[in-house]
Design an enzyme around this catalytic site. Structure first.
Site, mmCIF file in Angstrom:
data_model
loop_
_atom_site.group_PDB
_atom_site.id
_atom_site.type_symbol
_atom_site.label_atom_id
_atom_site.label_comp_id
_atom_site.label_asym_id
_atom_site.label_seq_id
_atom_site.Cartn_x
_atom_site.Cartn_y
_atom_site.Cartn_z
ATOM 1 N N HIS A 143 0.842 -1.206 0.000
ATOM 2 C CA HIS A 143 0.000 0.000 0.000
ATOM 3 C C HIS A 143 0.873 1.250 0.000
ATOM 4 C CE1 HIS A 143 -3.379 2.631 1.405
ATOM 5 N NE2 HIS A 143 -2.361 3.270 1.968
ATOM 6 N N GLU A 144 1.874 1.284 0.872
ATOM 7 C CA GLU A 144 2.727 2.467 0.974
ATOM 8 C C GLU A 144 3.563 2.659 -0.289
ATOM 9 O OE1 GLU A 144 2.179 4.617 3.124
ATOM 10 O OE2 GLU A 144 0.862 3.361 4.347
ATOM 11 N N HIS A 147 1.555 4.338 -2.876
ATOM 12 C CA HIS A 147 1.537 5.796 -2.717
ATOM 13 C C HIS A 147 2.752 6.418 -3.401
ATOM 14 C CE1 HIS A 147 -1.972 6.518 -0.358
ATOM 15 N NE2 HIS A 147 -1.564 5.858 0.706
ATOM 16 N N GLU A 221 -6.567 6.670 -0.910
ATOM 17 C CA GLU A 221 -6.409 5.473 -0.087
ATOM 18 C C GLU A 221 -7.009 4.250 -0.776
ATOM 19 O OE1 GLU A 221 -4.535 5.200 2.410
ATOM 20 O OE2 GLU A 221 -4.115 7.325 2.684
#
Length: 299
Positions: A143-144, A147, A221
């Site tokens: 997930h990070e 980003h 998100e």
């Protein structure tokens, strides 16, 4: 329809818009100061401040975010397992290996920062390393890294500095005006006008800072969740991690309004003093919605 590439372009455009808006806002306050006090030097100071803070926001805001959160750099030798997970995910995503940091807190959380993939940093908490299994940790790290790949970190990191400076400058404006007294009639009139302007500035400061934070769309998100699931090919890993995060009520002492939007999930959990204003402008969608979206993905 939003896709990965349009999202990247949008983030770059938002960053420029935020920096230009900040430049205009601070110079406007400087002009107001200079006009009321007949001091042109204040305007010049505002121009210099705007330029310097924009430079700091772009080049150094990642370091500010890391320092503010209490993150500590770690080496491969200190956590070989973490390095291997991030290396494998970075290769899969086609991204450079980011710097790795750990926050000494029992809360499960993580964030990414930096102006671009070549200068990115990924941070996880000690709680995440201790409480998540390997699949869940992979989901969080994917997930990070998403980003990073989606360029969310550019606009998110710049916001850390710009939103804080707007509030600081406006608060200084109020204090400076409130402490100034004039004795003659003309000055009393000017003081009354200054008081009105100061009140307006106090109202606009948190609103302006919050509007800047709201440039960080909640959709980022959901997109990072989906992108991360594509990296791991296992959405359930992140879904289970988010469920653990939802049930984890450990507070984070180093959490702040300036950096809260960077984290995987709201870091203010377990803190009863979170204001209604803070809750109103939270930039994270509800965890249950994110979990449902992940479990509805078809890879």
């Amino acid at each position: 329809m939003t896709n990965l590439y349009s999202h990247r372009d949008s983030n770059i455009q938002k960053t420029w818009a935020l920096m230009i808006g900040f430049f205009v806002f601070v110079i406007g306050l400087g002009y107001l100061f200079g006009y009321i006090y007949n001091a042109p030097g204040i305007l010049y100071g505002a121009v210099i401040l705007s330029f310097v803070m924009n430079v700091i926001a772009y080049w150094f805001s990642d370091k500010i975010a890391l320092a503010t959160s209490g993150a500590r750099a770690i080496t491969r030798e200190q956590n070989v397992g973490l390095y291997r997970i991030v290396e494998n995910l970075s290769i899969t995503a086609g991204l450079p290996m980011p710097r790795l940091y750990v926050i000494p807190t029992a809360q499960i959380n993580a964030f990414a920062t930096g102006r671009n993939p070549e200068h990115a940093a990924v941070t996880v908490t000690e709680g995440a390393l201790a409480k998540l299994d390997e699949n869940e940790l992979q989901g969080v790290l994917a997930h990070e890294l998403s980003h990073v790949g989606n360029r969310d970190i550019l606009v998110s990191t710049v916001v850390v500095v710009l939103a804080g400076v707007i509030s600081m400058v406006s608060n200084w404006f109020l204090r400076f005006g409130g402490l100034t007294r004039r004795d003659n009639d003309d000055s009393r009139g000017g003081g009354g006008a200054l008081a009105v302007i100061a009140i307006v500035a106090v109202i606009l400061a948190p609103i302006a800072a919050s509007i800047i934070r709201l440039a960080i769309s909640r959709k980022r998100e959901f997109l990072a969740d989906a992108s991360g699931a594509l990296l791991t090919r296992y959405p359930e890993g992140l879904a289970k991690a988010l469920e653990k995060i939802a049930n984890d009520q450990m507070p984070m002492r180093t959490a702040s309004n300036a950096t809260a939007h960077l984290f995987l999930a709201n870091p203010f959990k377990g803190q009863s003093k979170t204001s209604w204003f803070t809750r109103l402008f939270m930039t994270h969608p509800p965890i249950e919605e994110r979990v449902a979206a992940l479990r509805g993905l078809e890879l």
